[in-house]
Design a protein around this motif. Structure first.
Motif, PDB file in Angstrom:
ATOM      1  N   SER A  20       0.834  -1.198   0.000  1.00 44.93           N
ATOM      2  CA  SER A  20       0.000   0.000   0.000  1.00 44.93           C
ATOM      3  C   SER A  20       0.866   1.245   0.000  1.00 44.93           C
ATOM      4  CB  SER A  20      -0.960  -0.006   1.198  1.00 44.93           C
ATOM      5  OG  SER A  20      -0.270  -0.146   2.403  1.00 44.93           O
ATOM      6  N   PHE A  21       0.339   2.306  -0.614  1.00 41.22           N
ATOM      7  CA  PHE A  21       1.109   3.533  -0.800  1.00 41.22           C
ATOM      8  C   PHE A  21       0.164   4.702  -1.031  1.00 41.22           C
ATOM      9  CE2 PHE A  21       0.754   1.069  -4.632  1.00 41.22           C
ATOM     10  CZ  PHE A  21       0.315   1.963  -5.591  1.00 41.22           C
ATOM     11  N   TYR A  22       0.704   5.906  -0.927  1.00 41.43           N
ATOM     12  CA  TYR A  22      -0.051   7.135  -1.132  1.00 41.43           C
ATOM     13  C   TYR A  22      -0.616   7.150  -2.550  1.00 41.43           C
ATOM     14  CZ  TYR A  22      -1.097  12.151  -1.137  1.00 41.43           C
ATOM     15  OH  TYR A  22      -1.717  13.369  -1.225  1.00 41.43           O
ATOM     16  N   TRP A  23      -1.868   7.494  -2.682  1.00 43.72           N
ATOM     17  CA  TRP A  23      -2.575   7.405  -3.965  1.00 43.72           C
ATOM     18  C   TRP A  23      -1.884   8.159  -5.098  1.00 43.72           C
ATOM     19  CZ3 TRP A  23      -4.340  11.601  -6.655  1.00 43.72           C
ATOM     20  CH2 TRP A  23      -4.378  12.820  -5.958  1.00 43.72           C
ATOM     21  N   ALA A  24      -1.217   9.276  -4.801  1.00 45.74           N
ATOM     22  CA  ALA A  24      -0.631  10.117  -5.849  1.00 45.74           C
ATOM     23  C   ALA A  24       0.645   9.536  -6.457  1.00 45.74           C
ATOM     24  CB  ALA A  24      -0.366  11.525  -5.318  1.00 45.74           C
ATOM     25  N   GLU A  25       1.098   8.389  -5.963  1.00 40.33           N
ATOM     26  CA  GLU A  25       2.220   7.721  -6.625  1.00 40.33           C
ATOM     27  C   GLU A  25       1.776   7.085  -7.945  1.00 40.33           C
ATOM     28  OE1 GLU A  25       4.959   5.195  -4.483  1.00 40.33           O
ATOM     29  OE2 GLU A  25       4.459   6.203  -2.605  1.00 40.33           O
ATOM     30  N   ALA A  26       0.483   6.896  -8.130  1.00 47.91           N
ATOM     31  CA  ALA A  26      -0.021   6.275  -9.359  1.00 47.91           C
ATOM     32  C   ALA A  26       0.018   7.265 -10.512  1.00 47.91           C
ATOM     33  CB  ALA A  26      -1.437   5.760  -9.151  1.00 47.91           C
ATOM     34  N   ASP A  27       0.190   6.744 -11.708  1.00 44.85           N
ATOM     35  CA  ASP A  27       0.404   7.609 -12.874  1.00 44.85           C
ATOM     36  C   ASP A  27      -0.839   8.339 -13.385  1.00 44.85           C
ATOM     37  OD1 ASP A  27      -0.919   5.541 -14.224  1.00 44.85           O
ATOM     38  OD2 ASP A  27       0.826   4.976 -15.431  1.00 44.85           O
ATOM     39  N   ASP A  28      -1.980   8.165 -12.717  1.00 45.34           N
ATOM     40  CA  ASP A  28      -3.139   8.978 -13.070  1.00 45.34           C
ATOM     41  C   ASP A  28      -3.207  10.251 -12.220  1.00 45.34           C
ATOM     42  OD1 ASP A  28      -3.866   7.689 -10.717  1.00 45.34           O
ATOM     43  OD2 ASP A  28      -5.813   7.003 -11.469  1.00 45.34           O
ATOM     44  N   ALA A  29      -2.166  10.488 -11.420  1.00 46.23           N
ATOM     45  CA  ALA A  29      -2.016  11.733 -10.660  1.00 46.23           C
ATOM     46  C   ALA A  29      -0.805  12.476 -11.221  1.00 46.23           C
ATOM     47  CB  ALA A  29      -1.793  11.423  -9.182  1.00 46.23           C
ATOM     48  N   ASN A  77       9.120   1.659 -12.078  1.00 47.16           N
ATOM     49  CA  ASN A  77       7.944   2.421 -11.644  1.00 47.16           C
ATOM     50  C   ASN A  77       7.278   1.803 -10.421  1.00 47.16           C
ATOM     51  OD1 ASN A  77       8.051   4.385 -13.777  1.00 47.16           O
ATOM     52  ND2 ASN A  77       7.395   2.753 -15.137  1.00 47.16           N
ATOM     53  N   ARG A  78       8.032   1.029  -9.658  1.00 45.99           N
ATOM     54  CA  ARG A  78       7.468   0.377  -8.474  1.00 45.99           C
ATOM     55  C   ARG A  78       7.171   1.420  -7.399  1.00 45.99           C
ATOM     56  NH1 ARG A  78      12.836   0.267  -8.364  1.00 45.99           N
ATOM     57  NH2 ARG A  78      13.995   0.109  -6.412  1.00 45.99           N
ATOM     58  N   PRO A  79       6.200   1.126  -6.515  1.00 49.86           N
ATOM     59  CA  PRO A  79       5.837   2.084  -5.463  1.00 49.86           C
ATOM     60  C   PRO A  79       6.884   2.165  -4.350  1.00 49.86           C
ATOM     61  CG  PRO A  79       4.494   0.113  -5.287  1.00 49.86           C
ATOM     62  CD  PRO A  79       5.316  -0.045  -6.529  1.00 49.86           C
ATOM     63  N   THR A  80       6.746   3.187  -3.552  1.00 47.08           N
ATOM     64  CA  THR A  80       7.685   3.461  -2.461  1.00 47.08           C
ATOM     65  C   THR A  80       7.926   2.270  -1.534  1.00 47.08           C
ATOM     66  OG1 THR A  80       7.141   5.797  -2.547  1.00 47.08           O
ATOM     67  CG2 THR A  80       8.143   5.014  -0.520  1.00 47.08           C
ATOM     68  N   PRO A  81       6.912   1.537  -1.070  1.00 48.53           N
ATOM     69  CA  PRO A  81       7.216   0.427  -0.158  1.00 48.53           C
ATOM     70  C   PRO A  81       8.179  -0.591  -0.767  1.00 48.53           C
ATOM     71  CG  PRO A  81       4.865   0.811  -0.229  1.00 48.53           C
ATOM     72  CD  PRO A  81       5.473   1.675  -1.285  1.00 48.53           C
ATOM     73  N   CYS A  82       8.084  -0.809  -2.056  1.00 48.18           N
ATOM     74  CA  CYS A  82       8.982  -1.751  -2.724  1.00 48.18           C
ATOM     75  C   CYS A  82      10.401  -1.192  -2.800  1.00 48.18           C
ATOM     76  CB  CYS A  82       8.471  -2.063  -4.129  1.00 48.18           C
ATOM     77  SG  CYS A  82       6.790  -2.720  -4.137  1.00 48.18           S
ATOM     78  N   ARG A  83      10.495   0.094  -2.980  1.00 49.26           N
ATOM     79  CA  ARG A  83      11.811   0.740  -3.029  1.00 49.26           C
ATOM     80  C   ARG A  83      12.471   0.761  -1.655  1.00 49.26           C
ATOM     81  NH1 ARG A  83      12.243   3.945  -7.779  1.00 49.26           N
ATOM     82  NH2 ARG A  83      10.307   3.841  -8.955  1.00 49.26           N
ATOM     83  N   GLU A  84      11.669   0.745  -0.605  1.00 46.84           N
ATOM     84  CA  GLU A  84      12.183   0.911   0.748  1.00 46.84           C
ATOM     85  C   GLU A  84      12.352  -0.385   1.525  1.00 46.84           C
ATOM     86  OE1 GLU A  84       9.556   3.815   2.495  1.00 46.84           O
ATOM     87  OE2 GLU A  84      10.557   5.459   1.430  1.00 46.84           O
ATOM     88  N   PHE A  85      12.072  -1.533   0.911  1.00 46.45           N
ATOM     89  CA  PHE A  85      12.267  -2.822   1.593  1.00 46.45           C
ATOM     90  C   PHE A  85      13.557  -3.441   1.068  1.00 46.45           C
ATOM     91  CE2 PHE A  85      11.737  -7.385   2.308  1.00 46.45           C
ATOM     92  CZ  PHE A  85      11.426  -7.378   3.654  1.00 46.45           C
TER      93      PHE A  85
END
Length: 117
Positions: A20-29, A77-85
């Motif tokens: 799960s991650f902040y909604w604005a990480e998605a490319d529709d934002a 283009n992976r989300p923050t949780p994936c980058r931070e684990f």
């Protein structure tokens, strides 16, 4: 390949965690980068990767068989949780949670990284 990157022979984090991650990480934002069509809404502020919000979990972006050979189809283009684990902590010691997940499928614990010198 998995000798260089232990994640390429594991993938357990992708089938264990809800990503799960902040909604604005998605490319529709504006400025977002995670492919929105691979996500689902959790609440007003959060999204998660499809496949990671139900049990059994498996992130929709994971390709391959965990414990054998895997890769992330959206790695850049992976989300923050994936980058931070990390597989390894900043001091080169294996991440205990990573080793715990590896053990669940019979993979050996990671060896500490050689000291930088």
């Amino acid at each position: 390949m998995s000798d260089l990157n232990p994640c390429m022979g594991c993938g357990m984090c992708c089938v264990h965690f809800r990503i799960s991650f902040y909604w604005a990480e998605a490319d529709d934002a504006p400025g977002g980068f995670v492919p929105a069509h691979l996500t689902e809404k959790l609440n007003h502020h959060l999204r998660c990767m499809k496949g990671s919000n139900e049990v059994p979990r498996r992130c929709t972006a994971l390709a391959g068989e965990p414990g054998e050979h895997v890769h992330c189809t959206i790695y850049e283009n992976r989300p923050t949780p994936c980058r931070e684990f990390p597989a390894f902590l900043e001091d080169g010691v294996p991440n205990p949670k990573c080793d715990e997940l590896r053990a669940q499928i019979g993979l050996p614990p990671l060896e500490p990284l050689p000291a930088a010198g």
